[in-house]
Scaffold this active site. Structure first.
Site, PDB file in Angstrom:
ATOM      1  N   TYR A  71     -62.511  27.024  26.896  1.00 14.47           N
ATOM      2  CA  TYR A  71     -63.776  27.001  26.161  1.00 14.47           C
ATOM      3  C   TYR A  71     -63.850  25.811  25.212  1.00 14.47           C
ATOM      4  O   TYR A  71     -64.907  25.180  25.084  1.00 14.47           O
ATOM      5  CB  TYR A  71     -63.997  28.321  25.426  1.00 14.47           C
ATOM      6  CG  TYR A  71     -64.178  29.476  26.386  1.00 14.47           C
ATOM      7  CD1 TYR A  71     -65.184  29.464  27.340  1.00 14.47           C
ATOM      8  CD2 TYR A  71     -63.322  30.572  26.366  1.00 14.47           C
ATOM      9  CE1 TYR A  71     -65.336  30.503  28.250  1.00 14.47           C
ATOM     10  CE2 TYR A  71     -63.470  31.621  27.263  1.00 14.47           C
ATOM     11  CZ  TYR A  71     -64.476  31.567  28.201  1.00 14.47           C
ATOM     12  OH  TYR A  71     -64.629  32.591  29.099  1.00 14.47           O
ATOM     13  N   GLY A  86     -64.280  29.346  37.607  1.00 10.04           N
ATOM     14  CA  GLY A  86     -64.582  29.704  36.223  1.00 10.04           C
ATOM     15  C   GLY A  86     -65.526  28.689  35.599  1.00 10.04           C
ATOM     16  O   GLY A  86     -66.455  29.053  34.877  1.00 10.04           O
ATOM     17  N   ILE A 129     -67.185  37.106  31.618  1.00  8.06           N
ATOM     18  CA  ILE A 129     -67.109  36.052  32.622  1.00  8.06           C
ATOM     19  C   ILE A 129     -65.744  36.220  33.281  1.00  8.06           C
ATOM     20  O   ILE A 129     -64.710  36.005  32.659  1.00  8.06           O
ATOM     21  CB  ILE A 129     -67.319  34.648  32.018  1.00  8.06           C
ATOM     22  CG1 ILE A 129     -67.225  33.567  33.102  1.00  8.06           C
ATOM     23  CG2 ILE A 129     -66.416  34.382  30.835  1.00  8.06           C
ATOM     24  CD1 ILE A 129     -67.651  32.178  32.655  1.00  8.06           C
ATOM     25  N   GLY A 154     -61.574  26.179  40.058  1.00  9.12           N
ATOM     26  CA  GLY A 154     -62.820  25.644  39.520  1.00  9.12           C
ATOM     27  C   GLY A 154     -63.977  26.611  39.458  1.00  9.12           C
ATOM     28  O   GLY A 154     -65.059  26.257  38.986  1.00  9.12           O
ATOM     29  N   LYS A 211     -62.450  22.922  25.670  1.00  5.06           N
ATOM     30  CA  LYS A 211     -62.677  21.778  26.558  1.00  5.06           C
ATOM     31  C   LYS A 211     -64.162  21.671  26.928  1.00  5.06           C
ATOM     32  O   LYS A 211     -64.673  20.581  27.182  1.00  5.06           O
ATOM     33  CB  LYS A 211     -61.813  21.941  27.809  1.00  5.06           C
ATOM     34  CG  LYS A 211     -61.888  20.796  28.796  1.00  5.06           C
ATOM     35  CD  LYS A 211     -60.996  21.049  29.991  1.00  5.06           C
ATOM     36  CE  LYS A 211     -61.741  21.962  30.933  1.00  5.06           C
ATOM     37  NZ  LYS A 211     -61.125  22.215  32.193  1.00  5.06           N
TER      38      LYS A 211
END
Length: 172
Positions: free
Chosen positions: A143, A109, A97, A107, A145
């Protein structure tokens, strides 16, 4: 961020996938690492032959993220035997990713991760897992979060250097 278009890659998108794969990996790792190791890794991992093979694997899928007519990132999901480590029946690996550096912090990602989660849920997966470099606290926090839990570690080699990835898991 509703203006991001996702394109499931076929061989028709191979050139775009090659370009974004190399660009994002160099941006992510060249700054702090041995350029020779990164160059060698990119040469092997993102060669036309290698990506062609991965695109033809029925258990791997790539998605390009396009914004304002430009590819700004991509993700790769692995199912079943294409997964690097945890080959659970109901799991999907988010192997890659990446977004371009110029859109970091905007934002995108999150949009890519949301798309990966959406796809995993649509495919009735119970878990989405990934490996993230243990020296990347920003990504680990991102991740966490988003509900991922640390569940172990695995080694990753770039050239002749060994790195450690934190394995993280999201129950869907």
């Amino acid at each position: 961020m509703n203006d991001v278009k996702f394109i499931k890659c076929t061989l028709n998108e191979l050139d775009q996938l090659l370009d974004i794969s190399k660009a994002t990996y160099f941006e992510a790792f060249l700054a702090g690492e041995s350029s020779e190791n990164v160059k060698e890794y990119v040469k092997n991992a993102f060669s036309e032959e290698r990506l062609w093979k991965e695109l033809n694997n029925p258990f791997s899928e790539f998605y390009l993220a396009e914004h304002d007519g430009e590819v700004i990132g991509y993700l790769k999901l692995n199912h079943k035997d294409a997964q690097q480590r945890y080959k659970e029946k109901n799991s999907i690996e988010l192997q890659r990713i990446y977004t371009l550096g110029k859109v970091l912090g905007k934002g995108f990602g999150q949009v890519l991760l949301n798309q990966a989660i959406k796809i995993a849920r649509e495919q009735h997966s119970q878990f989405l897992w990934l490996g993230v470099w243990d020296q990347n606290p920003r990504a680990i926090h991102f991740y966490e979060k988003n509900g991922f839990d640390k569940m172990g570690k695995m080694d990753f080699f770039m050239g002749d250097e060994k790195y450690t990835d934190v394995v993280m898991l999201l129950e869907l």
